[in-house]
Scaffold this motif. Structure first.
Motif, PDB file in Angstrom:
ATOM      1  N   PRO A   8      -4.366   0.651  -2.069  1.00 50.78           N
ATOM      2  CA  PRO A   8      -3.399  -0.150  -2.810  1.00 50.78           C
ATOM      3  C   PRO A   8      -1.968   0.119  -2.359  1.00 50.78           C
ATOM      4  N   TRP A   9      -1.158  -0.913  -2.451  1.00 57.07           N
ATOM      5  CA  TRP A   9       0.268  -0.777  -2.187  1.00 57.07           C
ATOM      6  C   TRP A   9       0.962  -0.535  -3.511  1.00 57.07           C
ATOM      7  N   LEU A  10       1.926   0.364  -3.516  1.00 59.88           N
ATOM      8  CA  LEU A  10       2.615   0.748  -4.749  1.00 59.88           C
ATOM      9  C   LEU A  10       4.129   0.656  -4.563  1.00 59.88           C
ATOM     10  N   PHE A  11       4.798   0.209  -5.594  1.00 63.24           N
ATOM     11  CA  PHE A  11       6.267   0.174  -5.566  1.00 63.24           C
ATOM     12  C   PHE A  11       6.784   1.471  -6.173  1.00 63.24           C
ATOM     13  N   ASP A  12       7.487   2.243  -5.377  1.00 64.75           N
ATOM     14  CA  ASP A  12       8.084   3.510  -5.800  1.00 64.75           C
ATOM     15  C   ASP A  12       9.590   3.284  -5.922  1.00 64.75           C
ATOM     16  N   ASP A  13      10.027   2.969  -7.140  1.00 64.65           N
ATOM     17  CA  ASP A  13      11.452   2.650  -7.306  1.00 64.65           C
ATOM     18  C   ASP A  13      12.346   3.868  -7.156  1.00 64.65           C
ATOM     19  N   GLU A  14      11.812   5.063  -7.344  1.00 62.68           N
ATOM     20  CA  GLU A  14      12.615   6.272  -7.165  1.00 62.68           C
ATOM     21  C   GLU A  14      13.041   6.433  -5.700  1.00 62.68           C
ATOM     22  N   HIS A  15      12.141   6.127  -4.772  1.00 66.02           N
ATOM     23  CA  HIS A  15      12.445   6.250  -3.351  1.00 66.02           C
ATOM     24  C   HIS A  15      12.763   4.906  -2.705  1.00 66.02           C
ATOM     25  N   GLU A  16      12.812   3.863  -3.514  1.00 68.53           N
ATOM     26  CA  GLU A  16      13.181   2.521  -3.071  1.00 68.53           C
ATOM     27  C   GLU A  16      12.306   2.020  -1.928  1.00 68.53           C
ATOM     28  N   GLU A  17      10.974   2.135  -2.113  1.00 69.72           N
ATOM     29  CA  GLU A  17      10.079   1.647  -1.078  1.00 69.72           C
ATOM     30  C   GLU A  17       8.723   1.254  -1.644  1.00 69.72           C
ATOM     31  N   VAL A  18       8.049   0.392  -0.899  1.00 69.60           N
ATOM     32  CA  VAL A  18       6.669   0.050  -1.185  1.00 69.60           C
ATOM     33  C   VAL A  18       5.839   0.894  -0.228  1.00 69.60           C
ATOM     34  N   THR A  19       4.845   1.594  -0.761  1.00 67.31           N
ATOM     35  CA  THR A  19       4.055   2.518   0.055  1.00 67.31           C
ATOM     36  C   THR A  19       2.559   2.264  -0.130  1.00 67.31           C
ATOM     37  N   SER A  20       1.772   2.884   0.749  1.00 63.54           N
ATOM     38  CA  SER A  20       0.328   2.870   0.651  1.00 63.54           C
ATOM     39  C   SER A  20      -0.174   4.267   0.946  1.00 63.54           C
ATOM     40  N   LYS A  26      -2.359  10.441   7.249  1.00 65.43           N
ATOM     41  CA  LYS A  26      -2.045  11.518   6.321  1.00 65.43           C
ATOM     42  C   LYS A  26      -0.845  11.137   5.474  1.00 65.43           C
ATOM     43  N   GLY A  27      -0.968  11.274   4.172  1.00 68.36           N
ATOM     44  CA  GLY A  27       0.165  11.019   3.293  1.00 68.36           C
ATOM     45  C   GLY A  27       0.436   9.542   3.086  1.00 68.36           C
ATOM     46  N   LEU A  28       1.639   9.257   2.637  1.00 70.78           N
ATOM     47  CA  LEU A  28       2.034   7.894   2.330  1.00 70.78           C
ATOM     48  C   LEU A  28       2.500   7.156   3.583  1.00 70.78           C
ATOM     49  N   THR A  29       2.221   5.877   3.610  1.00 75.08           N
ATOM     50  CA  THR A  29       2.701   5.012   4.667  1.00 75.08           C
ATOM     51  C   THR A  29       3.707   4.047   4.055  1.00 75.08           C
ATOM     52  N   ARG A  30       4.905   3.959   4.617  1.00 71.79           N
ATOM     53  CA  ARG A  30       5.912   3.035   4.112  1.00 71.79           C
ATOM     54  C   ARG A  30       5.567   1.629   4.566  1.00 71.79           C
ATOM     55  N   ILE A  31       5.521   0.713   3.617  1.00 68.97           N
ATOM     56  CA  ILE A  31       5.271  -0.690   3.894  1.00 68.97           C
ATOM     57  C   ILE A  31       6.602  -1.427   4.005  1.00 68.97           C
ATOM     58  N   ALA A  32       7.503  -1.152   3.047  1.00 78.22           N
ATOM     59  CA  ALA A  32       8.798  -1.833   3.020  1.00 78.22           C
ATOM     60  C   ALA A  32       9.816  -0.965   2.307  1.00 78.22           C
ATOM     61  N   THR A  33      11.059  -1.105   2.690  1.00 69.45           N
ATOM     62  CA  THR A  33      12.163  -0.449   2.002  1.00 69.45           C
ATOM     63  C   THR A  33      12.860  -1.487   1.142  1.00 69.45           C
ATOM     64  N   VAL A  34      13.185  -1.103  -0.085  1.00 62.97           N
ATOM     65  CA  VAL A  34      13.820  -2.013  -1.034  1.00 62.97           C
ATOM     66  C   VAL A  34      15.168  -1.422  -1.422  1.00 62.97           C
ATOM     67  N   ALA A  50       9.979  -6.375  -4.647  1.00 63.64           N
ATOM     68  CA  ALA A  50       9.159  -5.199  -4.364  1.00 63.64           C
ATOM     69  C   ALA A  50       7.799  -5.289  -5.062  1.00 63.64           C
ATOM     70  N   ARG A  51       7.784  -5.748  -6.309  1.00 64.09           N
ATOM     71  CA  ARG A  51       6.509  -5.894  -7.021  1.00 64.09           C
ATOM     72  C   ARG A  51       5.625  -6.942  -6.347  1.00 64.09           C
ATOM     73  N   LEU A  52       6.231  -8.034  -5.878  1.00 58.93           N
ATOM     74  CA  LEU A  52       5.471  -9.077  -5.191  1.00 58.93           C
ATOM     75  C   LEU A  52       4.893  -8.556  -3.875  1.00 58.93           C
ATOM     76  N   ILE A  53       5.682  -7.818  -3.118  1.00 59.56           N
ATOM     77  CA  ILE A  53       5.194  -7.224  -1.869  1.00 59.56           C
ATOM     78  C   ILE A  53       4.034  -6.274  -2.159  1.00 59.56           C
ATOM     79  N   ALA A  54       4.177  -5.439  -3.179  1.00 57.01           N
ATOM     80  CA  ALA A  54       3.139  -4.473  -3.518  1.00 57.01           C
ATOM     81  C   ALA A  54       1.843  -5.162  -3.955  1.00 57.01           C
ATOM     82  N   ALA A  55       1.945  -6.333  -4.548  1.00 57.83           N
ATOM     83  CA  ALA A  55       0.765  -7.063  -5.022  1.00 57.83           C
ATOM     84  C   ALA A  55       0.113  -7.908  -3.928  1.00 57.83           C
TER      85      ALA A  55
END
Length: 96
Positions: A8-20, A26-34, A50-55
């Motif tokens: 799943p892709w997740l929006f992490d507003d603390e780090h301003e990015e969408v990740t998987s 290994k670890g998180l992969t950045r999908i997009a920076t917001v 960001a929510r639309l990208i994550a979905a």
């Protein structure tokens, strides 16, 4: 078909990015920076983007499933099927 980072892709507003949490990496992969921290209405717009990208992966799979069921149930293809196929082609980089 083009392949994208698995969800799943997740929006992490603390780090301003969408990740998987891609299992093949290994670890998180950045999908997009917001870019957040703007004044309104821009900050709300960025959050919505960001929510639309994550979905997106979930929306693509849901649309594919609905299209298959709709086409079987109706027995012919209406404008909705053409629109859905065009959206899927846009998402996957294929020709409609």
């Amino acid at each position: 078909m083009s392949y994208f980072t698995p969800g799943p892709w997740l929006f992490d507003d603390e780090h301003e990015e969408v990740t998987s949490e891609a299992r093949r990496r290994k670890g998180l992969t950045r999908i997009a920076t917001v870019n957040l921290g703007w004044s309104e209405p821009f900050n709300s717009e960025q959050n919505a983007n960001a929510r639309l990208i994550a979905a997106a992966p979930d929306l693509l799979e849901a649309l594919k499933a609905l299209l298959e069921r709709y086409a079987l149930a109706i027995g012919n293809e209406g404008i909705e099927c053409y629109q859905a196929r065009a959206a899927i082609a846009k998402a996957t980089g294929e020709q409609p």
